[in-house]
Scaffold this active site. Structure first.
Site, PDB file in Angstrom:
ATOM      1  N   SER A 193       0.861  -1.184   0.000  1.00  0.00           N
ATOM      2  CA  SER A 193       0.000   0.000   0.000  1.00  0.00           C
ATOM      3  C   SER A 193       0.895   1.230   0.000  1.00  0.00           C
ATOM      4  O   SER A 193       1.891   1.290  -0.734  1.00  0.00           O
ATOM      5  CB  SER A 193      -0.940  -0.054   1.213  1.00  0.00           C
ATOM      6  OG  SER A 193      -1.755   1.079   1.266  1.00  0.00           O
ATOM      7  N   TYR A 207      -5.237   8.094  -5.919  1.00  0.00           N
ATOM      8  CA  TYR A 207      -4.230   7.179  -5.384  1.00  0.00           C
ATOM      9  C   TYR A 207      -4.608   6.713  -3.970  1.00  0.00           C
ATOM     10  O   TYR A 207      -4.586   5.513  -3.668  1.00  0.00           O
ATOM     11  CB  TYR A 207      -2.871   7.881  -5.395  1.00  0.00           C
ATOM     12  CG  TYR A 207      -1.718   7.042  -4.908  1.00  0.00           C
ATOM     13  CD1 TYR A 207      -1.285   5.935  -5.633  1.00  0.00           C
ATOM     14  CD2 TYR A 207      -1.038   7.361  -3.725  1.00  0.00           C
ATOM     15  CE1 TYR A 207      -0.212   5.179  -5.197  1.00  0.00           C
ATOM     16  CE2 TYR A 207       0.038   6.612  -3.278  1.00  0.00           C
ATOM     17  CZ  TYR A 207       0.438   5.523  -4.023  1.00  0.00           C
ATOM     18  OH  TYR A 207       1.502   4.769  -3.587  1.00  0.00           O
ATOM     19  N   LYS A 211      -5.522   2.923  -2.628  1.00  0.00           N
ATOM     20  CA  LYS A 211      -4.760   2.264  -1.561  1.00  0.00           C
ATOM     21  C   LYS A 211      -5.608   2.005  -0.313  1.00  0.00           C
ATOM     22  O   LYS A 211      -5.409   1.000   0.369  1.00  0.00           O
ATOM     23  CB  LYS A 211      -3.513   3.097  -1.223  1.00  0.00           C
ATOM     24  CG  LYS A 211      -2.493   3.192  -2.365  1.00  0.00           C
ATOM     25  CD  LYS A 211      -1.881   1.837  -2.701  1.00  0.00           C
ATOM     26  CE  LYS A 211      -0.728   1.961  -3.678  1.00  0.00           C
ATOM     27  NZ  LYS A 211      -0.108   0.659  -3.998  1.00  0.00           N
TER      28      LYS A 211
HETATM   29  N1  LIG Z   1       7.963   5.096  -4.510  1.00  0.00           N
HETATM   30  C1  LIG Z   1       7.192   5.560  -3.545  1.00  0.00           C
HETATM   31  O1  LIG Z   1       7.373   6.713  -3.090  1.00  0.00           O
HETATM   32  C2  LIG Z   1       6.126   4.721  -2.949  1.00  0.00           C
HETATM   33  C3  LIG Z   1       5.586   3.626  -3.606  1.00  0.00           C
HETATM   34  N2  LIG Z   1       4.574   2.900  -3.037  1.00  0.00           N
HETATM   35  C4  LIG Z   1       3.959   1.769  -3.723  1.00  0.00           C
HETATM   36  O2  LIG Z   1       4.941   0.775  -3.952  1.00  0.00           O
HETATM   37  C5  LIG Z   1       4.660   0.063  -5.140  1.00  0.00           C
HETATM   38  C6  LIG Z   1       5.868   0.071  -6.043  1.00  0.00           C
HETATM   39  O3  LIG Z   1       6.190   1.404  -6.345  1.00  0.00           O
HETATM   40  P1  LIG Z   1       7.565   1.837  -7.033  1.00  0.00           P
HETATM   41  O4  LIG Z   1       8.569   0.802  -6.810  1.00  0.00           O
HETATM   42  O5  LIG Z   1       7.813   3.230  -6.611  1.00  0.00           O
HETATM   43  O6  LIG Z   1       7.075   1.868  -8.561  1.00  0.00           O
HETATM   44  P2  LIG Z   1       7.844   1.811  -9.961  1.00  0.00           P
HETATM   45  O7  LIG Z   1       7.099   2.720 -10.867  1.00  0.00           O
HETATM   46  O8  LIG Z   1       9.300   2.035  -9.799  1.00  0.00           O
HETATM   47  O9  LIG Z   1       7.567   0.312 -10.396  1.00  0.00           O
HETATM   48  C7  LIG Z   1       6.259  -0.114 -10.636  1.00  0.00           C
HETATM   49  C8  LIG Z   1       6.257  -1.553 -11.082  1.00  0.00           C
HETATM   50  O10 LIG Z   1       4.910  -1.958 -11.330  1.00  0.00           O
HETATM   51  C9  LIG Z   1       4.797  -2.434 -12.675  1.00  0.00           C
HETATM   52  N3  LIG Z   1       3.461  -2.123 -13.189  1.00  0.00           N
HETATM   53  C10 LIG Z   1       2.889  -0.902 -13.321  1.00  0.00           C
HETATM   54  N4  LIG Z   1       1.686  -1.002 -13.853  1.00  0.00           N
HETATM   55  C11 LIG Z   1       1.461  -2.325 -14.093  1.00  0.00           C
HETATM   56  C12 LIG Z   1       0.384  -3.053 -14.671  1.00  0.00           C
HETATM   57  N5  LIG Z   1      -0.702  -2.431 -15.120  1.00  0.00           N
HETATM   58  N6  LIG Z   1       0.497  -4.397 -14.749  1.00  0.00           N
HETATM   59  C13 LIG Z   1       1.600  -5.031 -14.300  1.00  0.00           C
HETATM   60  N7  LIG Z   1       2.656  -4.374 -13.757  1.00  0.00           N
HETATM   61  C14 LIG Z   1       2.578  -3.041 -13.670  1.00  0.00           C
HETATM   62  C15 LIG Z   1       5.911  -1.709 -13.403  1.00  0.00           C
HETATM   63  O11 LIG Z   1       6.329  -2.346 -14.612  1.00  0.00           O
HETATM   64  P3  LIG Z   1       5.668  -1.983 -16.062  1.00  0.00           P
HETATM   65  O12 LIG Z   1       5.544  -0.494 -16.097  1.00  0.00           O
HETATM   66  O13 LIG Z   1       6.588  -2.554 -17.056  1.00  0.00           O
HETATM   67  O14 LIG Z   1       4.343  -2.657 -16.062  1.00  0.00           O
HETATM   68  C16 LIG Z   1       7.009  -1.779 -12.368  1.00  0.00           C
HETATM   69  O15 LIG Z   1       7.586  -3.054 -12.350  1.00  0.00           O
HETATM   70  C17 LIG Z   1       3.427   0.728  -5.746  1.00  0.00           C
HETATM   71  O16 LIG Z   1       2.284   0.010  -5.409  1.00  0.00           O
HETATM   72  C18 LIG Z   1       3.405   2.097  -5.084  1.00  0.00           C
HETATM   73  O17 LIG Z   1       2.121   2.636  -5.011  1.00  0.00           O
HETATM   74  C19 LIG Z   1       4.110   3.196  -1.792  1.00  0.00           C
HETATM   75  C20 LIG Z   1       4.615   4.259  -1.097  1.00  0.00           C
HETATM   76  C21 LIG Z   1       5.650   5.093  -1.620  1.00  0.00           C
HETATM   77  C1  LIG Z   2      -0.316  10.409  14.293  1.00  0.00           C
HETATM   78  C2  LIG Z   2       1.010  10.563  13.768  1.00  0.00           C
HETATM   79  C3  LIG Z   2       1.122  10.819  12.314  1.00  0.00           C
HETATM   80  C4  LIG Z   2       2.532  10.652  11.846  1.00  0.00           C
HETATM   81  C5  LIG Z   2       2.962  11.314  10.589  1.00  0.00           C
HETATM   82  C6  LIG Z   2       2.221  10.948   9.356  1.00  0.00           C
HETATM   83  C7  LIG Z   2       2.912  11.357   8.107  1.00  0.00           C
HETATM   84  C8  LIG Z   2       2.119  10.969   6.915  1.00  0.00           C
HETATM   85  C9  LIG Z   2       2.726  11.384   5.631  1.00  0.00           C
HETATM   86  C10 LIG Z   2       2.055  10.750   4.457  1.00  0.00           C
HETATM   87  C11 LIG Z   2       2.948  10.690   3.296  1.00  0.00           C
HETATM   88  C12 LIG Z   2       2.364   9.993   2.119  1.00  0.00           C
HETATM   89  C13 LIG Z   2       3.451   9.598   1.152  1.00  0.00           C
HETATM   90  C14 LIG Z   2       2.918   8.856  -0.012  1.00  0.00           C
HETATM   91  C15 LIG Z   2       4.014   8.166  -0.762  1.00  0.00           C
HETATM   92  C16 LIG Z   2       3.536   7.566  -2.006  1.00  0.00           C
HETATM   93  O1  LIG Z   2       2.856   6.597  -1.987  1.00  0.00           O
HETATM   94  C17 LIG Z   2       3.864   8.303  -3.240  1.00  0.00           C
HETATM   95  N1  LIG Z   2       5.248   8.633  -3.311  1.00  0.00           N
HETATM   96  C18 LIG Z   2       3.506   7.523  -4.444  1.00  0.00           C
HETATM   97  O2  LIG Z   2       4.384   6.524  -4.612  1.00  0.00           O
END
Ligand SMILES: NC(=O)C1=CN([C@@H]2O[C@H](COP(=O)(O)OP(=O)(O)OC[C@H]3O[C@@H](n4cnc5c(N)ncnc54)[C@H](OP(=O)(O)O)[C@@H]3O)[C@@H](O)[C@H]2O)C=CC1
Ligand SMILES: CCCCCCCCCCCCCCCC(=O)[C@@H](N)CO
Length: 345
Positions: A193, A207, A211
């Site tokens: 998530s 988004y 999630k």
């Molecule tokens: N980076 C961040 O700041 C954060 C990320 N997340 C979550 O972590 C997970 C990974 O993110 P992150 O590593 O940053 O993402 P990336 O964009 O670096 O990688 C995403 C991956 O998902 C694949 N993908 C995307 N769409 C599809 C699809 N329709 N079918 C199959 N595969 C797919 C991509 O490959 P391809 O495009 O070739 O399909 C790739 O392998 C996500 O769920 C994201 O929401 C959560 C919090 C923070």
């Molecule tokens: C009670 C105490 C609370 C503590 C602090 C809470 C802070 C929350 C911050 C939320 C940040 C959301 C980042 C999303 C990242 C992400 O998913 C994107 N980069 C897309 O990949």
């Protein structure tokens, strides 16, 4: 003589009452830890599902979105821990690159599957080909941070389709074979998530909704698969320095970044390590940093809790953590107000 005896008696008496009082308070002092201790013992008896450990070595770990970022780092970690690893994503080119980099780093050859999670038949075919899964990591995800007024209906739908409906497709395709596994030890279904899946954040209407949906899916699913020795885990990363994040940052509203900065940012490998530890310990909720831990305490609601220690912490911090949460909201709304003013000027 008489008076002397009387005073002696008095002294003895007051000494006696004083020491009794001291013993009373000492007794009370011993009673105080009994209250938390009995709460802890009650919690140890009632927490459900019961604590579990998920082994990784020699097991089949299947990771969607395993060709980039967090998924790729998790695939590499699983491979280095002796698992048989399969990764699925759309782009065959990126899959091939990921396969090479994992082989270079660990010497392990991973199996790759090119499919779009929005296509149930394609996902189902890939999963059947890969063989029964022990640890399923549903990690694929797309994100564009933008205000809903500026977000096209197509992209809103795309976000929900890939992040939420796609996760249903993957899990539904993998479940029959996972349920049919016999004597292969406890299995895991892990969903990646985001902290934006625990609290709604400016710019993340689509988004966050996608999630938050995973939370409902995960809670209901855990009840449905507990009898099959399948254990559900939800990972909540903060901003993580992945290729996807780099892309997102190009157009992310400044105020989204200001709010997200409350939780800092993490390195991809660090998130993968936290995620893998969380999967192995079978926790339902896995936070990745200290702020994330507070956020999990604040948003725990009716989610299952396997650890009596964490359950204890949840019970005693419930009130105070709500206060902390309100202060965060206060701070965020101030930032939004300030930012909107500079924008309309
Ligand atoms: N980076 C961040 O700041 C954060 C990320 N997340 C979550 O972590 C997970 C990974 O993110 P992150 O590593 O940053 O993402 P990336 O964009 O670096 O990688 C995403 C991956 O998902 C694949 N993908 C995307 N769409 C599809 C699809 N329709 N079918 C199959 N595969 C797919 C991509 O490959 P391809 O495009 O070739 O399909 C790739 O392998 C996500 O769920 C994201 O929401 C959560 C919090 C923070
Ligand atoms: C009670 C105490 C609370 C503590 C602090 C809470 C802070 C929350 C911050 C939320 C940040 C959301 C980042 C999303 C990242 C992400 O998913 C994107 N980069 C897309 O990949």
């Amino acid at each position: 003589m008489m008076i002397d005896e009387l005073t002696e008696l008095h002294i003895a008496e007051s000494f006696f009452t004083r020491s009794m009082a001291a013993m009373d308070s000492l007794f009370l002092l011993f009673l105080i830890p009994l209250i938390p201790l009995s709460l802890l013992s009650i919690l140890a008896l009632i927490v459900r599902p019961r604590p579990i450990k998920i082994p990784i070595k020699s097991r089949h770990v299947f990771i969607t979105g395993g060709s980039s970022g967090i998924g790729l780092a998790l695939a590499q970690r699983a491979a280095s821990e002796g698992a048989r690893v399969s990764i699925l994503a759309r782009s065959a080119v990126k899959l091939e690159e990921a396969k090479k980099s994992i082989q270079l780093a660990t010497g392990v050859e991973v199996a790759t599957f090119s499919a779009d999670v929005r296509d149930y038949d394609a996902v189902s075919k890939a999963i059947d080909e890969s063989g029964p899964i022990d640890v399923l990591v549903v990690n694929q995800g797309v994100f564009t941070a933008t205000e809903l007024v500026k977000h096209s209906p197509e992209d809103v739908k795309f976000t929900i389709d890939v992040n939420l409906v796609g996760s249903f497709n993957v899990i539904k395709a993998a479940l029959p074979a996972m349920k049919a596994r016999k004597d292969r030890g406890p299995a895991s279904i892990t969903l990646v998530s985001s902290q934006a899946g625990q609290v709604g954040i400016y710019g993340y209407t689509a988004y966050s909704a996608s999630k938050f949906g995973l939370q409902g899916l995960a809670q209901a699913l855990q009840q449905e698969v507990i009898a099959d020795d399948i254990h559900v885990t939800l990972i909540f990363p903060p901003d993580t320095d992945t290729p996807g994040f780099e892309e997102e940052q190009k157009s992310r509203p400044e105020v989204t970044s200001i709010i997200a900065a409350s939780s800092g940012s993490m390195k991809t490998e660090e998130v993968a390590r936290k995620a893998m530890d969380g999967i192995k310990s079978g926790n339902f909720t896995v936070s990745c940093n200290f702020e994330g831990f507070l956020l999990s305490l604040a948003t725990t609601g009716m989610s299952p809790q396997r650890s009596c220690w964490l359950a204890f912490l949840e019970v005693i911090t419930a009130g105070p953590i709500r206060l902390v949460a309100l202060f965060f909201q206060w701070d965020w709304y101030k930032a939004i107000e300030k930012w909107s003013k500079t924008k309309t000027k």
